[in-house]
Design a protein around this motif. Structure first.
Motif, PDB file in Angstrom:
ATOM      1  N   LEU A  80       0.823  -1.209   0.000  1.00  0.00           N
ATOM      2  CA  LEU A  80       0.000   0.000   0.000  1.00  0.00           C
ATOM      3  C   LEU A  80       0.859   1.261   0.000  1.00  0.00           C
ATOM      4  CD1 LEU A  80      -3.045   0.497   0.084  1.00  0.00           C
ATOM      5  CD2 LEU A  80      -2.891   0.597   2.561  1.00  0.00           C
ATOM      6  N   ASP A  81       0.458   2.225  -0.810  1.00  0.00           N
ATOM      7  CA  ASP A  81       1.089   3.543  -0.752  1.00  0.00           C
ATOM      8  C   ASP A  81       0.002   4.605  -0.902  1.00  0.00           C
ATOM      9  OD1 ASP A  81       0.567   4.041  -3.485  1.00  0.00           O
ATOM     10  OD2 ASP A  81       2.574   3.511  -4.104  1.00  0.00           O
ATOM     11  N   ASP A  82       0.382   5.863  -0.688  1.00  0.00           N
ATOM     12  CA  ASP A  82      -0.587   6.955  -0.695  1.00  0.00           C
ATOM     13  C   ASP A  82      -1.332   7.088  -2.023  1.00  0.00           C
ATOM     14  OD1 ASP A  82       0.102   7.536   1.909  1.00  0.00           O
ATOM     15  OD2 ASP A  82       1.485   9.151   1.375  1.00  0.00           O
ATOM     16  N   LEU A  83      -0.675   6.778  -3.136  1.00  0.00           N
ATOM     17  CA  LEU A  83      -1.331   6.891  -4.442  1.00  0.00           C
ATOM     18  C   LEU A  83      -2.512   5.938  -4.580  1.00  0.00           C
ATOM     19  CD1 LEU A  83       1.738   7.229  -6.842  1.00  0.00           C
ATOM     20  CD2 LEU A  83       0.174   9.029  -6.087  1.00  0.00           C
ATOM     21  N   MET A  84      -2.450   4.808  -3.890  1.00  0.00           N
ATOM     22  CA  MET A  84      -3.541   3.830  -3.973  1.00  0.00           C
ATOM     23  C   MET A  84      -4.771   4.281  -3.192  1.00  0.00           C
ATOM     24  SD  MET A  84      -1.463   0.250  -3.693  1.00  0.00           S
ATOM     25  CE  MET A  84      -2.898  -0.783  -3.922  1.00  0.00           C
ATOM     26  N   MET A  85      -4.606   5.316  -2.347  1.00  0.00           N
ATOM     27  CA  MET A  85      -5.717   5.772  -1.514  1.00  0.00           C
ATOM     28  C   MET A  85      -6.184   7.174  -1.897  1.00  0.00           C
ATOM     29  SD  MET A  85      -4.759   4.060   2.147  1.00  0.00           S
ATOM     30  CE  MET A  85      -3.282   5.013   2.383  1.00  0.00           C
ATOM     31  N   LEU A  86      -5.906   7.572  -3.137  1.00  0.00           N
ATOM     32  CA  LEU A  86      -6.412   8.848  -3.645  1.00  0.00           C
ATOM     33  C   LEU A  86      -7.842   8.668  -4.131  1.00  0.00           C
ATOM     34  CD1 LEU A  86      -3.399  10.192  -5.749  1.00  0.00           C
ATOM     35  CD2 LEU A  86      -4.164  10.977  -3.497  1.00  0.00           C
ATOM     36  N   GLY A  87      -8.650   9.695  -4.002  1.00  0.00           N
ATOM     37  CA  GLY A  87     -10.005   9.657  -4.521  1.00  0.00           C
ATOM     38  C   GLY A  87     -11.034   9.368  -3.460  1.00  0.00           C
TER      39      GLY A  87
END
Length: 149
Positions: A80-87
């Motif tokens: 998991l990274d921050d880009l996967m939790m955008l939106g």
């Protein structure tokens, strides 16, 4: 003979296959992703164009046919990274062909007029990430029966 080796990162994954069997082992990830300056993720590997995926198991290396993988589970702390939790965050229940329901979160990072779960599921990916406590589950589109949101 060429003694040079390409550096790879290993990541533990538990695969569920179309016949219901599970395979646990390590996949080989590139230390750098072509479109970002960070290590390759399991999802990027699964969504590549490769038909077979080498998996290092306790019994040797197994070549899995990606078309027959229902899901792949890997530790969230590594994947998991921050880009996967955008939106926009949605909690969904996904039922697969084998009747199992996976409940978790998806993040839809699409234009304002197209940020529904259905828009997300209609993206051209073979596998969609679902975030559950302590894991990221990649579910194959072709094995999804229904999605409840």
């Amino acid at each position: 003979m060429d003694d040079r080796k390409i550096a790879k990162n290993l990541r533990r994954v538990i695969f569920t296959l179309a016949d219901g069997k599970q395979v646990e082992g390590d996949v080989f990830l590139s230390p750098y992703e072509a479109h970002r300056h960070s290590p390759q993720r399991v999802g990027e590997l699964l969504n590549s164009e490769e038909a077979f995926l080498p998996v290092k198991t306790a019994n040797g290396t197994l070549q899995l046919n990606v078309a027959n993988i229902i899901q792949a589970i890997t530790p969230a702390d590594e994947e998991l990274d921050d880009l996967m939790m955008l939106g926009k965050k949605y909690t969904v229940g996904i039922t697969t062909l084998c009747g199992k329901e996976i409940t978790g979160e998806v993040f839809v990072d699409l234009p304002q007029d197209s940020n529904r779960v259905s828009d997300y599921l209609n993206q051209p990916q073979r596998f969609f990430p679902i975030i559950i406590p302590e894991s990221v589950v990649y579910i194959a589109r072709r094995f999804i029966l229904s999605v409840r949101d």
